[in-house]
Scaffold this motif. Structure first.
Motif, mmCIF file in Angstrom:
data_model
loop_
_atom_site.group_PDB
_atom_site.id
_atom_site.type_symbol
_atom_site.label_atom_id
_atom_site.label_comp_id
_atom_site.label_asym_id
_atom_site.label_seq_id
_atom_site.Cartn_x
_atom_site.Cartn_y
_atom_site.Cartn_z
ATOM 1 N N MET A 93 0.985 -1.240 -0.039
ATOM 2 C CA MET A 93 0.017 0.006 0.030
ATOM 3 C C MET A 93 0.952 1.169 -0.010
ATOM 4 O O MET A 93 2.124 1.359 0.378
ATOM 5 C CB MET A 93 -0.847 -0.034 1.305
ATOM 6 C CG MET A 93 -1.559 -1.127 1.455
ATOM 7 S SD MET A 93 -2.812 -1.497 -0.153
ATOM 8 C CE MET A 93 -3.872 -0.280 0.215
ATOM 9 N N PRO A 94 0.414 2.383 -0.439
ATOM 10 C CA PRO A 94 -0.778 2.768 -0.955
ATOM 11 C C PRO A 94 -0.928 2.375 -2.370
ATOM 12 O O PRO A 94 -2.259 2.425 -2.750
ATOM 13 C CB PRO A 94 -0.840 4.330 -0.683
ATOM 14 C CG PRO A 94 0.684 4.686 -0.815
ATOM 15 C CD PRO A 94 1.405 3.622 -0.493
ATOM 16 N N SER A 95 -0.142 1.873 -3.113
ATOM 17 C CA SER A 95 -0.287 1.835 -4.663
ATOM 18 C C SER A 95 -1.282 0.497 -4.557
ATOM 19 O O SER A 95 -1.930 0.456 -5.854
ATOM 20 C CB SER A 95 1.195 1.377 -5.153
ATOM 21 O OG SER A 95 1.571 0.028 -4.730
ATOM 22 N N GLY A 96 -1.232 -0.412 -3.806
ATOM 23 C CA GLY A 96 -2.046 -1.662 -4.097
ATOM 24 C C GLY A 96 -1.506 -2.695 -5.044
ATOM 25 O O GLY A 96 -2.079 -3.877 -5.237
ATOM 26 N N ARG A 97 -0.170 -2.373 -5.345
ATOM 27 C CA ARG A 97 0.502 -3.460 -6.115
ATOM 28 C C ARG A 97 0.729 -4.727 -5.269
ATOM 29 O O ARG A 97 1.098 -4.714 -4.280
ATOM 30 C CB ARG A 97 1.838 -2.708 -6.774
ATOM 31 C CG ARG A 97 1.708 -1.720 -7.680
ATOM 32 C CD ARG A 97 2.897 -1.410 -8.269
ATOM 33 N NE ARG A 97 3.164 -2.433 -9.321
ATOM 34 C CZ ARG A 97 3.466 -1.723 -10.510
ATOM 35 N NH1 ARG A 97 3.468 -0.598 -11.054
ATOM 36 N NH2 ARG A 97 3.860 -2.797 -11.575
ATOM 37 N N GLY A 115 7.551 -4.638 -8.145
ATOM 38 C CA GLY A 115 7.553 -3.314 -9.029
ATOM 39 C C GLY A 115 7.299 -2.069 -8.247
ATOM 40 O O GLY A 115 7.169 -1.060 -8.827
ATOM 41 N N VAL A 116 7.386 -2.041 -7.294
ATOM 42 C CA VAL A 116 7.697 -0.987 -5.993
ATOM 43 C C VAL A 116 9.053 -0.674 -5.738
ATOM 44 O O VAL A 116 9.741 -1.489 -5.176
ATOM 45 C CB VAL A 116 6.875 -1.098 -5.073
ATOM 46 C CG1 VAL A 116 6.811 0.093 -4.039
ATOM 47 C CG2 VAL A 116 5.168 -1.155 -5.392
ATOM 48 N N LYS A 148 -10.903 -7.994 2.654
ATOM 49 C CA LYS A 148 -10.987 -7.420 1.275
ATOM 50 C C LYS A 148 -9.766 -7.641 0.511
ATOM 51 O O LYS A 148 -9.720 -7.668 -0.907
ATOM 52 C CB LYS A 148 -11.023 -5.879 1.773
ATOM 53 C CG LYS A 148 -11.600 -5.070 0.532
ATOM 54 C CD LYS A 148 -11.968 -3.528 0.892
ATOM 55 C CE LYS A 148 -10.592 -3.027 1.122
ATOM 56 N NZ LYS A 148 -10.678 -1.425 0.778
ATOM 57 N N HIS A 149 -8.621 -7.567 0.952
ATOM 58 C CA HIS A 149 -7.441 -7.805 0.251
ATOM 59 C C HIS A 149 -6.812 -9.252 -0.133
ATOM 60 O O HIS A 149 -6.135 -9.698 -0.659
ATOM 61 C CB HIS A 149 -6.090 -7.318 0.807
ATOM 62 C CG HIS A 149 -6.338 -5.629 0.876
ATOM 63 N ND1 HIS A 149 -6.603 -5.133 2.193
ATOM 64 C CD2 HIS A 149 -6.369 -4.808 -0.084
ATOM 65 C CE1 HIS A 149 -6.699 -3.862 1.842
ATOM 66 N NE2 HIS A 149 -6.690 -3.802 0.741
ATOM 67 N N GLY A 150 -7.957 -10.231 0.625
ATOM 68 C CA GLY A 150 -7.705 -11.403 0.388
ATOM 69 C C GLY A 150 -6.470 -11.952 1.285
ATOM 70 O O GLY A 150 -6.037 -13.258 1.064
ATOM 71 N N ILE A 151 -6.029 -11.559 2.156
ATOM 72 C CA ILE A 151 -4.976 -12.089 3.049
ATOM 73 C C ILE A 151 -5.062 -11.440 4.285
ATOM 74 O O ILE A 151 -5.759 -10.870 4.779
ATOM 75 C CB ILE A 151 -3.448 -11.147 2.313
ATOM 76 C CG1 ILE A 151 -3.614 -9.728 2.808
ATOM 77 C CG2 ILE A 151 -3.233 -11.672 1.044
ATOM 78 C CD1 ILE A 151 -2.216 -9.248 2.801
ATOM 79 N N GLY A 157 5.240 -15.274 5.234
ATOM 80 C CA GLY A 157 3.640 -15.630 5.001
ATOM 81 C C GLY A 157 3.051 -14.391 4.234
ATOM 82 O O GLY A 157 3.835 -13.411 3.778
ATOM 83 N N GLU A 158 1.724 -14.235 4.174
ATOM 84 C CA GLU A 158 1.023 -13.362 3.358
ATOM 85 C C GLU A 158 1.062 -12.077 4.354
ATOM 86 O O GLU A 158 1.317 -12.158 5.553
ATOM 87 C CB GLU A 158 -0.354 -13.666 3.453
ATOM 88 C CG GLU A 158 -0.841 -15.137 3.017
ATOM 89 C CD GLU A 158 -0.700 -15.240 1.436
ATOM 90 O OE1 GLU A 158 -1.517 -14.977 0.781
ATOM 91 O OE2 GLU A 158 0.396 -15.905 0.956
ATOM 92 N N LEU A 159 1.474 -10.980 3.503
ATOM 93 C CA LEU A 159 1.610 -9.775 3.922
ATOM 94 C C LEU A 159 0.869 -8.614 3.476
ATOM 95 O O LEU A 159 0.696 -8.554 2.036
ATOM 96 C CB LEU A 159 2.976 -9.440 4.071
ATOM 97 C CG LEU A 159 4.037 -10.249 4.935
ATOM 98 C CD1 LEU A 159 5.503 -10.029 4.299
ATOM 99 C CD2 LEU A 159 3.929 -9.462 6.381
ATOM 100 N N LEU A 160 0.516 -7.672 4.271
ATOM 101 C CA LEU A 160 0.001 -6.159 3.590
ATOM 102 C C LEU A 160 1.006 -5.344 4.534
ATOM 103 O O LEU A 160 1.033 -5.212 5.327
ATOM 104 C CB LEU A 160 -1.563 -6.143 4.119
ATOM 105 C CG LEU A 160 -2.222 -4.676 3.839
ATOM 106 C CD1 LEU A 160 -2.226 -4.654 2.213
ATOM 107 C CD2 LEU A 160 -3.381 -4.449 4.417
#
Lengths: 678, 678
Positions: A17-21, A39-40, A66-69, A105-108
């Motif tokens: 975040m904040p790009s959401g890529r 790509g960030v 919402k982000h699936g993670i 693991g999965e990350l935001l």
């Protein structure tokens, strides 16, 4: 959403975040690398050594369907000693160094703005454009193998090998001025150094240990005023700005008299060249001192200027610019060593000169185009840059026309009885009371309006020393609005009887703008009939040039007008329109900016691709030679008179007593733009 | 032989002599193009405009069955007006301009040497190698479109377009110092100019009209002597040579005292740097003045020097070269602007510094290798370059070892009582009569030998001012041969009784080489016991270094010895061997050359590919650190004594009375090498 983590246990989804890529990365990949793969680009000077702290990220905890993670701090490898001590030392909590944290693991992840590699800054231009910070220079930290007996390589070859191994940089050259200190710096830093690179090609500086801070200078060399902006090339911020009178003025006020001086005086060119170089060095000293650094910290610079200033700066005699066919010595952009121009920046500093367009349209105009970007608009835009000459740009992404109009330096306060450069004490704003014909005014360096009605004593910084460009435009426009001058520009004998503010020297009238009580010189500041004539000639030249381009483009109205000029204060669009400087346009769509040429220099300093863009645009725009056009003289004569203001502003009477119609954008820079006492 | 001309009527065979290269070219091809197609490059500056006259050829008339063709002048298009007037103007007959003559039939053409594009010059080195003249700079003539109204391009862009169109040169850059004069030069030459290019990349100079003449400087910066050769870069000829004392000598005679001066004195490095730059500028002034040109005609330079001289020249403090691990700042070759070093050549002139090999083996040694090319031989070659240090190269194309030996400056005349730099008045040759012990001598600047038996008065230029390196070696070798000193180097008390030429100051003996009547100082010139000791130490260091390399390479004898050194006069191989400077080798195969380092600089100046070769060789040779080798000290002590000359030269008694055994190559430079009076 791809939720295949159960199947592919060795890779995890990471969302930035904040790009959401987002993307999948292998288990154990550090976040710096992970972001690059997604790509960030994150900032990093130390190259993943957990020392520069530039790659900080925030790990969002919790479950994010919402982000699936489902992200949690334990989806990253725990911080080790070095990372912990970095954050303790800097008193920061809740963050990780991307280079130290491995994906488990999965990350935001949120990437704070300061950690993004290519920061974005708002260009201080009319268009509020966002500029990506991607300068020609950058710093990298590198650890070099120490010298040992039996290794014949020199320190430079060892440094070179380390740069290739640790940063993938090959075939670098090194400026000859770096050699004298290379060995000392390497030993001082115990063979750990920070290298400043130019365009990934050349080493400009080597500093001991880990070092941070690259600075550049954006310069607009105007005929009258030279302005310099010191920029932090990592953050894109303007650290300090300074302006000075162009000392060449003593050798000739307008461009042609300087061309003549350079051509006819034996040492003329050398004197003009030394004068501008000296001032640039002086300004560099002032802005760096204001920024708490030194001139040797300036490692890159972008310079713009009109064609004569550009040539003189390079030591080229401008003689050909003074006679047909007005041949330039060159119009391409230039990459030079600052030292080859005599500039006392860092000994290895680079200097970029933006390209020229034609014999009378210089790099300053390219800067204006970069800053206002009419070539990226659909609307038909008119950009007028008012200096000693006025450069006029008209068009949009389909076609851009450009012309130069010989306004002379009246708009800059020259050739005006009490005119002066925009500097503290210069009157920059004027309002005239239609009944008493008395003026209120505001000077540069003081936020208060001064009114003859005021009972309080005037503070010394509010005393007027003279009148600058924006002040003279407002003063004459106001004189016209209240009837002191008529549509022919003549000071009206009738107005003298009513107020005593207008007096006569022989047959020529003059208006007393400021009484001697409010004047720093002890004498009244007046606007003479000749001053009005000078402004009439200047505005007619500007208007005629604009009309010529409009006729060339086949249009009768423009969608948007940008008034640029290094006046110290922005021109008031309302008064510019009252005077007839610019063609009809909704006042809402007339925007005044300051030194757009300097803004363009700053944009090219901050972003290397804008330098290429500048070259493309300079070659793409169509130059229209104004003096060649037969219609120019007709338009010029027709434009000498002042327009009927009431035609343009039918509700003028209602507007005036309430002060200026404001536009958020017009008034962006100065808040207190209305006379305070009303 | 292909005689298919009857079949292929549209093409003809052309043979070019003296190379004998041949090929078929289309009818109507001009000879310049034809030669290029056949693979023989002809010189051309004007680019086929029949003005420079560089591509002259001779058409061989007659029938040449041996070559399978019948050539005749009418097999070429007849000369037109411009070509005829060119030859008339220059008074030349029987030649054609290749660019003007079109092929109309079979041809046998002779290309005179001066018309060949890559001329060949004999390197003035021991190996008599042929050097192809292919420098880094060249001149091209170009005709530029004049400036006209409506063409916004600058003069530089027009010049650039012309260079691309007429010479196929793309993407050229131009030195910033060329801009100031570009417009004036173009107009002076009516838009016809001659451009000097560096490596087909950068424009260094633009001259009005057709212009001819490119010059370069090859420089050897020795610790004691600085030598400069001005070369014509088109013909390869040496135009003038000048040498000067290295003014740094005043700050320290040997390298280590200069390192110490640079390190301990506050302004030490700056003084040393300015001293050498000043001398280079001074020498440049002298050689150009001797060649009838000016310093600004120097457009390229190649500089060699030992590592300390190299670093000081670049403004690098040599402190690291004075302490382990003797780390160089860099060892790569450098391409610089001469002005960035403070050199007052052409403002845009280039300077190339040959690479270094290791902490104690510099670019001078790379120059020696380039000049003598041991890496291109099958024979095992020993090259000794005697300066303030001695650099020793041993090997052949399979392997090349290199070492530096701390001989000190005794071989250059320093640390010797009456020692001096090789300059007019310095004794460079000595013969001592074995019976009378009286010496005959010859000084630099005078071809006659001076003998005490002479009845004629001595001309002033033959008076001795001191003794230089080659003189001191001969003097001490002769002193040993006639028994004044013994094998331990002790001045023999017995020799004093027989002649009165040996006298004592306390217990230390000294030999009176020159009586006061023949001395310019009015005092006798003597060789003291300390002088002999200094030479013994120096020669032992040299010999021990050589033995170390031989042991390293596992050989006991060398096939060939080259003695190099900027002594003013070549070292006499015979005397060098008597003293034991060099290991056993057939005297026939010992060759003395002069300043081989300077020759190497000249080779790299004349041929760009030799610069690449220099870099390859510098990285390929194996450096042996002499002080590290335990055996060095043993060899050094063992080599202090003088060898038994009679072992080496069993017929010495028969040789001496008749003077030197001559070798055509050894004596190449000086003809009158025997004492004239005998």
């Amino acid at each position: 959403m791809d939720r295949s983590k159960d199947i592919q246990n060795d890779s995890y989804q990471v969302i930035l975040m904040p790009s959401g890529r987002r993307g999948r990365v292998k288990r154990g990949t550090d976040l710096l690398q992970a972001a690059a793969e997604i790509g960030v680009e994150l900032e990093s000077i130390c190259g993943g050594r957990q020392t520069c702290g530039k790659c900080q990220v925030i790990v969002e905890n919790g479950h994010f369907p919402k982000h699936g993670i489902s992200s949690a701090a334990d989806h990253l490898s725990p911080p080790k000693e070095q990372e912990i001590s970095y954050f303790q030392e800097h008193g920061i909590r809740g963050r990780r160094l991307a280079c130290a944290a491995e994906v488990l693991g999965e990350l935001l992840i949120t990437v704070p703005e300061e950690s993004q590699a290519r920061k974005q800054v708002i260009a201080k231009a009319a268009s509020d454009r966002v500029i990506e910070v991607d300068p020609a220079v950058r710093q990298v930290y590198v650890e070099v193998e120490p010298a040992i007996l039996g290794d014949p390589r020199g320190d430079w070859e060892r440094l070179s090998a380390a740069l290739e191994k640790q940063w993938g940089l090959r075939g670098l050259s090194i400026d000859s001025q770096v050699f004298p200190h290379l060995q000392e710096v390497l030993r001082e830093g115990e063979f750990k150094v920070t290298v400043t690179l130019w365009q990934e090609k050349e080493i400009l500086r080597v500093q001991p240990g880990y070092s941070e801070g690259i600075f550049g200078l954006a310069v607009d060399v105007g005929s009258t005023t030279i302005a310099a902006h010191l920029c932090d090339l990592r953050t894109g911020e303007v650290v300090a700005t300074q302006a000075a009178m162009n000392p060449q003025v003593r050798y000739g006020e307008d461009l042609m008299s300087r061309v003549s001086y350079a051509t006819t005086e034996p040492q003329g060119l050398a004197r003009l060249n030394r004068a501008v170089i000296h001032t640039l060095n002086d300004l560099a000293g002032k802005v760096t001192s204001a920024g708490g650094i030194t001139k040797t910290d300036i490692i890159d610079a972008v310079i713009v200027g009109n064609t004569v200033m550009h040539h003189i700066l390079l030591g080229i005699n401008p003689v050909e610019l003074g006679r047909a066919p007005f041949a330039l010595a060159l119009f391409s952009p230039l990459d030079l060593k600052a030292r080859d121009l005599g500039l006392g920046f860092n000994p290895a500093a680079r200097t970029h000169l933006l390209p020229l367009i034609a014999g009378h349209v210089g790099a300053d105009n390219v800067g204006v185009i970069l800053a206002e970007a009419p070539h990226e608009q659909d609307e038909i835009m008119l950009v007028v840059d008012v200096g000693t000459n006025a450069e006029i740009v008209l068009g949009n992404r389909q076609q851009l026309l450009v012309a130069s109009s010989p306004t002379g330096p009246a708009f800059e306060g020259a050739q005006i009885t009490h005119g002066q450069r925009a500097a503290p004490g210069a009157i920059e704003r004027v309002r005239i009371d239609p009944k008493t014909l008395q003026a209120q005014f505001r000077v540069i360096g003081c936020d208060s309006w001064i009114s003859p009605d005021d009972k309080e004593p005037v503070p010394p910084e509010a005393m007027a020393t003279g009148i600058c460009g924006s002040g003279i435009i407002e003063a004459i426009a106001e004189m016209f609005l209240v009837g002191i001058i008529n549509a022919n520009g003549l000071i009206d004998p009738d107005s003298s009887s009513t107020s005593g503010r207008v007096r006569y020297q022989g047959r020529a009238g003059e208006y007393v703008l400021v009484d001697k009580e409010y004047s720093a010189t002890g004498s009244p500041i007046v606007i003479t009939q000749n001053d009005v004539r000078a402004i009439q000639l200047a505005k007619a030249a500007l208007y005629a040039g604009t009309k010529l381009l409009m006729a060339n483009r086949g249009i009768e109205r423009v969608d948007r007008v940008v008034l640029a000029g290094a006046f110290g204060s922005y021109i008031s669009p309302f008064h510019a329109m009252v005077l007839g400087l610019i063609p009809d346009c909704d006042l809402e769509n007339v925007v005044a900016v300051g030194n757009a040429a300097g803004d363009g220099a700053r944009i090219a300093l901050l972003n290397i691709s804008q330098r290429q863009k500048a070259e493309q645009v300079a070659r793409w725009v169509q130059y229209v030679e104004t003096p060649l056009a037969a219609s120019f003289q007709d338009e010029f004569v027709a434009a000498l008179n002042l327009p009927h203001a009431s035609d343009k502003f039918p509700h003028l009477e209602q507007i005036i007593p309430n002060g200026l119609p404001t536009s958020a954008r017009t008034e962006r820079r100065r808040k207190k733009d209305r006379p305070g006492g009303r």
